[in-house]
Design an enzyme around this catalytic site. Structure first.
Site, PDB file in Angstrom:
ATOM      1  N   LYS A 178       0.841  -1.200   0.000  1.00 27.24           N
ATOM      2  CA  LYS A 178       0.000   0.000   0.000  1.00 27.24           C
ATOM      3  C   LYS A 178       0.873   1.246   0.000  1.00 27.24           C
ATOM      4  O   LYS A 178       1.489   1.592   1.000  1.00 27.24           O
ATOM      5  CB  LYS A 178      -0.917   0.057   1.229  1.00 27.24           C
ATOM      6  CG  LYS A 178      -1.995   1.125   1.025  1.00 27.24           C
ATOM      7  CD  LYS A 178      -2.538   1.708   2.284  1.00 27.24           C
ATOM      8  CE  LYS A 178      -1.701   2.808   2.852  1.00 27.24           C
ATOM      9  NZ  LYS A 178      -1.633   4.059   2.031  1.00 27.24           N
ATOM     10  N   THR A 235       2.604   6.860  13.345  1.00 30.19           N
ATOM     11  CA  THR A 235       1.952   5.738  12.652  1.00 30.19           C
ATOM     12  C   THR A 235       2.709   4.437  12.917  1.00 30.19           C
ATOM     13  O   THR A 235       2.088   3.380  13.089  1.00 30.19           O
ATOM     14  CB  THR A 235       1.877   6.013  11.135  1.00 30.19           C
ATOM     15  OG1 THR A 235       1.256   7.285  10.933  1.00 30.19           O
ATOM     16  CG2 THR A 235       1.062   4.956  10.426  1.00 30.19           C
ATOM     17  N   GLY A 236       4.025   4.517  12.998  1.00 28.63           N
ATOM     18  CA  GLY A 236       4.818   3.322  13.292  1.00 28.63           C
ATOM     19  C   GLY A 236       4.430   2.713  14.629  1.00 28.63           C
ATOM     20  O   GLY A 236       4.362   1.488  14.775  1.00 28.63           O
ATOM     21  N   GLU A 253      10.800   2.015   9.559  1.00 28.10           N
ATOM     22  CA  GLU A 253      11.737   3.088   9.189  1.00 28.10           C
ATOM     23  C   GLU A 253      11.001   4.391   9.417  1.00 28.10           C
ATOM     24  O   GLU A 253      10.127   4.766   8.632  1.00 28.10           O
ATOM     25  CB  GLU A 253      12.120   2.976   7.708  1.00 28.10           C
ATOM     26  CG  GLU A 253      12.756   1.666   7.308  1.00 28.10           C
ATOM     27  CD  GLU A 253      14.159   1.498   7.848  1.00 28.10           C
ATOM     28  OE1 GLU A 253      14.783   2.501   8.252  1.00 28.10           O
ATOM     29  OE2 GLU A 253      14.616   0.348   7.881  1.00 28.10           O
ATOM     30  N   CYS A 287      13.614  11.674   5.373  1.00 29.13           N
ATOM     31  CA  CYS A 287      13.628  11.201   6.762  1.00 29.13           C
ATOM     32  C   CYS A 287      14.972  11.501   7.417  1.00 29.13           C
ATOM     33  O   CYS A 287      15.038  11.760   8.607  1.00 29.13           O
ATOM     34  CB  CYS A 287      13.320   9.719   6.804  1.00 29.13           C
ATOM     35  SG  CYS A 287      14.247   8.816   5.586  1.00 29.13           S
ATOM     36  N   GLU A 387      10.214  16.659  14.155  1.00 27.74           N
ATOM     37  CA  GLU A 387      10.513  16.547  12.729  1.00 27.74           C
ATOM     38  C   GLU A 387       9.573  17.470  11.948  1.00 27.74           C
ATOM     39  O   GLU A 387       8.355  17.365  12.048  1.00 27.74           O
ATOM     40  CB  GLU A 387      10.292  15.100  12.278  1.00 27.74           C
ATOM     41  CG  GLU A 387      10.555  14.919  10.804  1.00 27.74           C
ATOM     42  CD  GLU A 387      10.405  13.475  10.374  1.00 27.74           C
ATOM     43  OE1 GLU A 387       9.339  12.889  10.626  1.00 27.74           O
ATOM     44  OE2 GLU A 387      11.357  12.933   9.788  1.00 27.74           O
TER      45      GLU A 387
HETATM   46  N1  LIG Z   1      13.188   6.215   8.059  1.00 29.30           N
HETATM   47  C1  LIG Z   1      12.939   6.236   6.783  1.00 29.30           C
HETATM   48  O1  LIG Z   1      13.546   5.492   6.019  1.00 29.30           O
HETATM   49  C2  LIG Z   1      11.879   7.134   6.241  1.00 29.30           C
HETATM   50  C3  LIG Z   1      11.806   7.334   4.857  1.00 29.30           C
HETATM   51  C4  LIG Z   1      10.818   8.191   4.354  1.00 29.30           C
HETATM   52  C5  LIG Z   1       9.925   8.813   5.220  1.00 29.30           C
HETATM   53  N2  LIG Z   1      10.015   8.614   6.542  1.00 29.30           N
HETATM   54  C6  LIG Z   1       9.086   9.282   7.460  1.00 29.30           C
HETATM   55  O2  LIG Z   1       7.780   9.333   6.901  1.00 29.30           O
HETATM   56  C7  LIG Z   1       7.074  10.462   7.391  1.00 29.30           C
HETATM   57  C8  LIG Z   1       6.376  11.199   6.285  1.00 29.30           C
HETATM   58  O3  LIG Z   1       5.597  10.360   5.552  1.00 29.30           O
HETATM   59  P1  LIG Z   1       4.011  10.305   5.712  1.00 29.30           P
HETATM   60  O4  LIG Z   1       3.464  11.634   6.081  1.00 29.30           O
HETATM   61  O5  LIG Z   1       3.522   9.634   4.507  1.00 29.30           O
HETATM   62  O6  LIG Z   1       3.893   9.367   6.987  1.00 29.30           O
HETATM   63  P2  LIG Z   1       2.589   8.660   7.541  1.00 29.30           P
HETATM   64  O7  LIG Z   1       2.988   7.886   8.732  1.00 29.30           O
HETATM   65  O8  LIG Z   1       1.471   9.609   7.665  1.00 29.30           O
HETATM   66  O9  LIG Z   1       2.157   7.692   6.367  1.00 29.30           O
HETATM   67  C9  LIG Z   1       3.012   6.709   5.853  1.00 29.30           C
HETATM   68  C10 LIG Z   1       2.168   5.608   5.266  1.00 29.30           C
HETATM   69  O10 LIG Z   1       1.420   4.999   6.289  1.00 29.30           O
HETATM   70  C11 LIG Z   1       0.065   4.953   5.946  1.00 29.30           C
HETATM   71  N3  LIG Z   1      -0.735   5.009   7.183  1.00 29.30           N
HETATM   72  C12 LIG Z   1      -1.192   6.089   7.854  1.00 29.30           C
HETATM   73  N4  LIG Z   1      -1.897   5.710   8.941  1.00 29.30           N
HETATM   74  C13 LIG Z   1      -1.870   4.359   8.963  1.00 29.30           C
HETATM   75  C14 LIG Z   1      -2.407   3.375   9.829  1.00 29.30           C
HETATM   76  N5  LIG Z   1      -3.128   3.707  10.910  1.00 29.30           N
HETATM   77  N6  LIG Z   1      -2.199   2.076   9.552  1.00 29.30           N
HETATM   78  C15 LIG Z   1      -1.471   1.717   8.482  1.00 29.30           C
HETATM   79  N7  LIG Z   1      -0.939   2.600   7.614  1.00 29.30           N
HETATM   80  C16 LIG Z   1      -1.137   3.908   7.851  1.00 29.30           C
HETATM   81  C17 LIG Z   1      -0.117   6.123   5.018  1.00 29.30           C
HETATM   82  O11 LIG Z   1      -1.275   5.953   4.235  1.00 29.30           O
HETATM   83  C18 LIG Z   1       1.164   6.058   4.217  1.00 29.30           C
HETATM   84  O12 LIG Z   1       1.063   5.072   3.213  1.00 29.30           O
HETATM   85  C19 LIG Z   1       8.120  11.290   8.075  1.00 29.30           C
HETATM   86  O13 LIG Z   1       7.995  11.175   9.460  1.00 29.30           O
HETATM   87  C20 LIG Z   1       9.438  10.686   7.627  1.00 29.30           C
HETATM   88  O14 LIG Z   1      10.502  10.862   8.483  1.00 29.30           O
HETATM   89  C21 LIG Z   1      10.969   7.777   7.059  1.00 29.30           C
HETATM   90  N1  LIG Z   2      19.498   9.842  -0.876  1.00 28.41           N
HETATM   91  C1  LIG Z   2      18.373   9.165  -0.890  1.00 28.41           C
HETATM   92  N2  LIG Z   2      17.957   8.532  -1.956  1.00 28.41           N
HETATM   93  N3  LIG Z   2      17.694   9.137   0.215  1.00 28.41           N
HETATM   94  C2  LIG Z   2      16.504   8.439   0.373  1.00 28.41           C
HETATM   95  C3  LIG Z   2      16.020   8.745   1.728  1.00 28.41           C
HETATM   96  C4  LIG Z   2      14.771   8.025   2.009  1.00 28.41           C
HETATM   97  C5  LIG Z   2      14.101   8.554   3.200  1.00 28.41           C
HETATM   98  O1  LIG Z   2      13.394   9.541   3.193  1.00 28.41           O
END
Ligand SMILES: NC(=O)c1ccc[n+]([C@@H]2O[C@H](COP(=O)([O-])OP(=O)(O)OC[C@H]3O[C@@H](n4cnc5c(N)ncnc54)[C@H](O)[C@@H]3O)[C@@H](O)[C@H]2O)c1
Ligand SMILES: N=C(N)NCCCC=O
Ligand code: NA
Length: 493
Positions: A178, A235-236, A253, A287, A387
């Site tokens: 998803k 959400t995590g 993550e 992130c 963040e």
């Molecule tokens: N650590 C990493 O590798 C990494 C990489 C990219 C983004 N991020 C983090 O992601 C966040 C931004 O992304 P976002 O706003 O999409 O995050 P989010 O937690 O709102 O959503 C992420 C995903 O989770 C889904 N989701 C939301 N609520 C849910 C639930 N109750 N159950 C299951 N799935 C659910 C969303 O639809 C989406 O697909 C930032 O905090 C960022 O740091 C982390």
């Molecule tokens: N440099 C790259 N591709 N970073 C990806 C980072 C993913 C997390 O947000």
């Protein structure tokens, strides 16, 4: 506009309740696509398909590693052949500059190639064991975990999908994926590719929809053996709690508030440019963003002046015009980031540049924000703790190495961090002292499919990428072999 559909058990299909969602271009708010908007019914159907494919059909799971690898190489080639189309989709859907989107697609193709190669390398081990019940021999065997639920955010639409799909499929799992409801378009193309290369039906299923409606059932379901998630820490936590029901394996993550530490002996121009890549790349929606710059007091004024000068010179525009920065992903994200900016000002941080929307020319209707620098920040301010996920950086000073390390680790997060200095031993000392999973010395943000990616502390657990990224999606089975079959005489004393 034709609606893009879910892909379940090898078939494209509308959401069972018939609902759809408009997908927007954040550069102007225009509708650029319509997709299925799924509910739990769709996700449960996709889980059933994956479960049948894994446990009954078993053709992907039992296919030899080299044959699965062939399929992944074909997926990589198809991604590469469609690079321009996929880059344009991520650029329009997410807002990112075209040259960044192109890098993402090349990285995604390389990620499928990497795991195609890795699945053919030696795995497991052979162990010499004491002769307990006679001569024995033990080895370990790596097997797929089973049915995996994968959930990703909107910041790197195709790349975050790939970081999970490539190793999960390489390992022989069946998956339900998803993507973020804000940026699903490139994922649909990826599943077209899966269909074209002939992944067996039910091996990879796509469900489009919101987190609570379409994602949460993956965390709740007792038919899902593993859930892996990239997204916000909040959400995590919800997912980890839900996963307790059947003790499914969890990979998280999550977010970060990563320190970028700059010592006075650093190359100034280099540190400034990497700091920009650290916090303005992808509009700061990364992130690992280096969103806290910790700078040695004696260099601060020169550094901040130069950083502001260069930030003010950045070009801003729709991603397709390939500017230095595009729009934030959505109106909601823009509003959220503007809220952080207002509260930082109210708490007494000094706004050096940016801090407001960019509405010039063709940007009037989009969610553009000027690169923003706050000076004179303190660790107790929200801007240093939460963040932001936007092009906003908080600057703090330190006077010695110990203070730099203390400030750097003064956060509940532990995803990433950087250190700039020409003193090699100090760079290594500071890097070692960081409680973070991804670190950089004299650079910030580049990352490679070959090396593990993930966080300490509240940035989650588990690792994407590298060998670790494959192990995440594998169970390890201990196999003990009796080399002298027959009675051992234990009960014949
Ligand atoms: N650590 C990493 O590798 C990494 C990489 C990219 C983004 N991020 C983090 O992601 C966040 C931004 O992304 P976002 O706003 O999409 O995050 P989010 O937690 O709102 O959503 C992420 C995903 O989770 C889904 N989701 C939301 N609520 C849910 C639930 N109750 N159950 C299951 N799935 C659910 C969303 O639809 C989406 O697909 C930032 O905090 C960022 O740091 C982390
Ligand atoms: N440099 C790259 N591709 N970073 C990806 C980072 C993913 C997390 O947000
Ligand atoms: Na979008």
């Amino acid at each position: 506009m034709q609606s893009r559909q879910n892909y379940i058990n090898g078939q494209w299909q509308a959401a069972l309740l018939g609902q759809t969602r408009d997908i927007l271009n954040p550069a102007n708010g225009d509708v650029i696509g319509v997709v299925a908007d799924s509910t739990a019914e769709d996700t449960l159907q996709a889980i059933a398909a994956a479960k049948h494919a894994f446990y009954q059909q078993g053709d992907w799971r039992h296919m030899s590693g080299p044959r699965r690898a062939d399929m992944l190489y074909r997926i990589a080639d198809a991604i590469r052949a469609r690079t321009e189309e996929l880059a344009l989709l991520d650029c329009l859907d997410n807002g990112k500059p075209l040259r960044e989107a192109r890098c993402d697609i090349e990285d995604a193709a390389a990620c499928f190639r990497y795991y195609a190669g890795l699945i053919g390398k030696p795995q497991g081990g052979v162990y010499e064991v004491p002769d307990g019940f006679g001569p024995m021999h033990a080895y370990s065997l790596h097997e797929p975990v089973g049915v995996c639920g994968l959930i990703t955010p909107w910041n790197y639409p195709l790349l975050m999908a790939t970081w999970k799909l490539a190793p999960a499929l390489a390992a022989g799992n069946c998956v339900v994926f998803k993507p973020s409801e804000l940026t699903p378009l490139s994922s649909v193309v990826l599943f077209e590719i899966f269909h074209e290369v002939g992944l067996p039906a039910g091996t990879a299923n796509l469900v489009l929809g919101s987190g609570p409606a379409a994602g949460q059932p993956l965390a709740d379901s007792h038919d899902v053996d593993m859930i892996t998630f990239t997204g916000s820490t909040r959400t995590g936590q919800l997912i980890a709690r839900a996963a307790v029901g059947n003790l499914k394996r969890v990979g998280l993550e999550l977010g970060g508030k990563s320190p970028n530490i700059i010592f006075a002996d650093a190359d100034l121009e280099g540190a400034v440019e990497w700091a920009m890549i650290g916090v303005f790349f992808n509009q700061g929606q990364v992130c690992s963003a280096g969103s806290r710059i910790l700078i040695e007091a004696s260099l601060k004024d020169r550094f901040v002046a130069r950083l502001a000068e260069r930030a003010n010179a950045m070009t801003i525009g729709p991603g397709v015009s390939d500017p230095d920065m595009g729009p934030l992903v959505s109106a909601g994200q823009l509003e959220k980031v503007l809220g952080f900016i207002e509260r930082a000002k109210a708490e007494g941080a000094t706004l050096v540049c940016g801090g407001q929307r960019h509405t010039d020319g063709d940007c009037a209707r989009g969610y553009f924000l000027r690169p923003t620098i706050f000076d004179n920040c303190r660790s107790d301010m929200e801007i240093c703790r939460e963040e932001v996920f936007g092009p906003v950086v908080a600057i703090q000073t330190f006077s010695d190495e110990a203070e730099a390390i203390r400030l750097a680790n003064d956060t509940p997060y532990g995803l990433a961090g950087g250190v700039f200095t020409t003193d090699g031993a100090r760079a290594l000392r500071v890097m070692k002292a960081l409680r973070a999973g991804v670190t950089w010395i004299n650079c910030y943000n580049p990352t490679f499919n070959e090396a593990p990616w993930g966080g300490y502390k509240m940035s989650g657990y588990g690792r994407d990428l590298g060998v670790n990224g494959l192990l995440e999606y594998q169970q390890v089975k201990q196999v003990n072999i009796n080399l002298q079959p027959g009675p051992v005489g234990w009960y014949s004393r």
